[in-house]
Design a protein around this motif. Sequence first.
Motif, PDB file in Angstrom:
ATOM      1  N   ILE A  84       0.824  -1.217   0.000  1.00 19.04           N
ATOM      2  CA  ILE A  84       0.000   0.000   0.000  1.00 19.04           C
ATOM      3  C   ILE A  84       0.856   1.264   0.000  1.00 19.04           C
ATOM      4  N   PRO A  85       1.908   1.377   0.863  1.00 12.99           N
ATOM      5  CA  PRO A  85       2.737   2.587   0.824  1.00 12.99           C
ATOM      6  C   PRO A  85       3.397   2.839  -0.533  1.00 12.99           C
ATOM      7  N   ALA A  86       3.780   1.783  -1.248  1.00  9.62           N
ATOM      8  CA  ALA A  86       4.413   1.967  -2.556  1.00  9.62           C
ATOM      9  C   ALA A  86       3.495   2.726  -3.512  1.00  9.62           C
ATOM     10  N   PHE A  87       2.207   2.415  -3.467  1.00 10.22           N
ATOM     11  CA  PHE A  87       1.228   3.103  -4.310  1.00 10.22           C
ATOM     12  C   PHE A  87       0.943   4.507  -3.785  1.00 10.22           C
ATOM     13  N   LEU A  88       0.860   4.651  -2.472  1.00 13.86           N
ATOM     14  CA  LEU A  88       0.553   5.961  -1.879  1.00 13.86           C
ATOM     15  C   LEU A  88       1.653   6.985  -2.156  1.00 13.86           C
ATOM     16  N   PHE A  89       2.913   6.576  -2.009  1.00 15.11           N
ATOM     17  CA  PHE A  89       4.019   7.495  -2.267  1.00 15.11           C
ATOM     18  C   PHE A  89       4.043   7.922  -3.735  1.00 15.11           C
ATOM     19  N   ALA A  90       3.814   6.972  -4.638  1.00 13.43           N
ATOM     20  CA  ALA A  90       3.819   7.301  -6.065  1.00 13.43           C
ATOM     21  C   ALA A  90       2.680   8.262  -6.397  1.00 13.43           C
ATOM     22  N   LYS A  91       1.504   8.013  -5.830  1.00 12.56           N
ATOM     23  CA  LYS A  91       0.360   8.892  -6.069  1.00 12.56           C
ATOM     24  C   LYS A  91       0.635  10.286  -5.517  1.00 12.56           C
ATOM     25  N   ALA A  92       1.215  10.369  -4.331  1.00 16.38           N
ATOM     26  CA  ALA A  92       1.495  11.660  -3.700  1.00 16.38           C
ATOM     27  C   ALA A  92       2.423  12.505  -4.557  1.00 16.38           C
ATOM     28  N   GLN A  93       3.428  11.856  -5.153  1.00 15.72           N
ATOM     29  CA  GLN A  93       4.432  12.621  -5.892  1.00 15.72           C
ATOM     30  C   GLN A  93       3.983  13.061  -7.278  1.00 15.72           C
ATOM     31  N   THR A  94       2.749  12.774  -7.631  1.00 22.18           N
ATOM     32  CA  THR A  94       2.213  13.375  -8.860  1.00 22.18           C
ATOM     33  C   THR A  94       1.917  14.858  -8.636  1.00 22.18           C
ATOM     34  N   GLN A  95       1.735  15.248  -7.370  1.00 25.46           N
ATOM     35  CA  GLN A  95       1.425  16.648  -7.060  1.00 25.46           C
ATOM     36  C   GLN A  95       2.252  17.200  -5.903  1.00 25.46           C
ATOM     37  N   LEU A  96       3.268  16.459  -5.492  1.00 30.55           N
ATOM     38  CA  LEU A  96       4.082  16.859  -4.346  1.00 30.55           C
ATOM     39  C   LEU A  96       5.544  16.665  -4.696  1.00 30.55           C
ATOM     40  N   SER A  97       6.387  17.616  -4.341  1.00 29.87           N
ATOM     41  CA  SER A  97       7.807  17.506  -4.674  1.00 29.87           C
ATOM     42  C   SER A  97       8.454  16.359  -3.913  1.00 29.87           C
ATOM     43  N   LEU A 143       1.676  21.877   4.640  1.00 23.49           N
ATOM     44  CA  LEU A 143       0.451  21.619   3.884  1.00 23.49           C
ATOM     45  C   LEU A 143      -0.123  22.885   3.260  1.00 23.49           C
ATOM     46  N   THR A 144       0.171  24.030   3.867  1.00 23.88           N
ATOM     47  CA  THR A 144      -0.504  25.259   3.442  1.00 23.88           C
ATOM     48  C   THR A 144       0.402  26.293   2.785  1.00 23.88           C
ATOM     49  N   VAL A 145       1.710  26.037   2.706  1.00 21.17           N
ATOM     50  CA  VAL A 145       2.598  26.979   2.023  1.00 21.17           C
ATOM     51  C   VAL A 145       2.305  26.966   0.526  1.00 21.17           C
ATOM     52  N   LYS A 146       2.133  28.135  -0.033  1.00 28.52           N
ATOM     53  CA  LYS A 146       1.861  28.265  -1.468  1.00 28.52           C
ATOM     54  C   LYS A 146       3.165  28.440  -2.217  1.00 28.52           C
ATOM     55  N   GLU A 147       3.460  27.543  -3.143  1.00 25.49           N
ATOM     56  CA  GLU A 147       4.707  27.603  -3.902  1.00 25.49           C
ATOM     57  C   GLU A 147       4.675  28.744  -4.913  1.00 25.49           C
ATOM     58  N   GLY A 148       5.840  29.405  -5.048  1.00 27.01           N
ATOM     59  CA  GLY A 148       5.975  30.414  -6.090  1.00 27.01           C
ATOM     60  C   GLY A 148       5.496  31.788  -5.703  1.00 27.01           C
ATOM     61  N   ALA A 149       5.382  32.079  -4.390  1.00 25.24           N
ATOM     62  CA  ALA A 149       4.890  33.394  -3.990  1.00 25.24           C
ATOM     63  C   ALA A 149       5.832  34.010  -2.958  1.00 25.24           C
ATOM     64  N   GLY A 271      16.160  17.075  -4.344  1.00 30.62           N
ATOM     65  CA  GLY A 271      15.123  17.950  -4.890  1.00 30.62           C
ATOM     66  C   GLY A 271      15.683  19.273  -5.378  1.00 30.62           C
ATOM     67  N   LEU A 272      16.554  19.869  -4.595  1.00 31.04           N
ATOM     68  CA  LEU A 272      17.162  21.141  -4.985  1.00 31.04           C
ATOM     69  C   LEU A 272      18.039  20.979  -6.220  1.00 31.04           C
ATOM     70  N   LEU A 273      18.795  19.877  -6.280  1.00 31.71           N
ATOM     71  CA  LEU A 273      19.618  19.597  -7.463  1.00 31.71           C
ATOM     72  C   LEU A 273      18.764  19.406  -8.707  1.00 31.71           C
ATOM     73  N   ASP A 274      17.526  18.943  -8.500  1.00 32.39           N
ATOM     74  CA  ASP A 274      16.614  18.698  -9.610  1.00 32.39           C
ATOM     75  C   ASP A 274      15.765  19.916  -9.949  1.00 32.39           C
ATOM     76  N   GLY A 275      16.054  21.040  -9.302  1.00 34.67           N
ATOM     77  CA  GLY A 275      15.354  22.268  -9.633  1.00 34.67           C
ATOM     78  C   GLY A 275      14.106  22.552  -8.825  1.00 34.67           C
ATOM     79  N   GLU A 276      13.842  21.756  -7.792  1.00 28.06           N
ATOM     80  CA  GLU A 276      12.681  22.033  -6.953  1.00 28.06           C
ATOM     81  C   GLU A 276      12.943  23.270  -6.101  1.00 28.06           C
ATOM     82  N   VAL A 277      11.882  24.053  -5.856  1.00 25.51           N
ATOM     83  CA  VAL A 277      12.024  25.303  -5.113  1.00 25.51           C
ATOM     84  C   VAL A 277      11.406  25.151  -3.730  1.00 25.51           C
ATOM     85  N   LEU A 278      12.179  25.491  -2.709  1.00 27.22           N
ATOM     86  CA  LEU A 278      11.668  25.507  -1.341  1.00 27.22           C
ATOM     87  C   LEU A 278      11.649  26.944  -0.840  1.00 27.22           C
TER      88      LEU A 278
END
Length: 299
Positions: A84-97, A143-149, A271-278
Amino acid sequence: MSRDIQSENLLKAWGFLILLALIWGSSFILIKRGLEVFSPGEVGAFRIVTAGLVLLPLSLPRLKSLNKRQIINLIIVGLVGSFIPAFLFAKAQTQLSSSLTGVFNAMTPLFVVIIGAIFFGARITKRNTIGLFIALIGVIVLLTVKEGAGLGAFSGINAYAFYVLLACVCYGINLNIIKYRFVELKPVAITAISLLMVLPAALIFLFAATSFSFKIVHVEGALVAAGYVTLLGVLGTAIALILFNIMVKVATPVFASSVTYLIPVVAIMWGLLDGEVLLLGHYLGIAAVILGVWVGNRR
């Protein structure tokens, strides 16, 4: 002589700790690479298939010695600890860094405490409660931080984070079942056999209910993506669990649990090496989560 042995064990323990942090912390970027071609279901199922197959030499010889109760518990462990976690993590990362997924995953030890207290009669201490409260504040911030602002404005909740938290709940159930119902089985055997129990379901789902076979043959980049998921299953699930069990033997469970604090660091670096923004809000939330987990798990 005794000091030499202790020193040697300490060196081995630190080596295993760093290696495990690198492997598990890299799991989230590997999921991300797999999702570039495959669906979350395909990534999750293929991860279980590769892990289960590589551990067959350890699982098959041990089957004949199991009783019915152990088999039922191992099926449960296979489901909540891996499948179950294998599917949950994959699903989460469709919209989560991948960075934030790694941070949320650090909540696992606190869920172990909560599940143990609710269902297994374990005692929850004042320190556990304080740590949980601090970590919860961090989760709410993340959960509530808006990315890109700017420095990080707050907006609506990213519901996909709950997939990761649900996976942490699964891990909490899994570790308590192993602790209270598998006194007689070694951890490596539990890992190998539990993966074997869910391997048929993963194989059937992967080849009968997804387009995995078609993509492997016809989609550009599918073989490379499959290679990333294979690394995820073989290294991140199968071999890493064996290494973790060896580390517990040469060190202590408390020392081994410190890998929890290093995994988010590695995940964030990837994540940072891959261009993700924190943003600033992300860093504040991350600090609160790690602090809360540390406080809640101190002995």
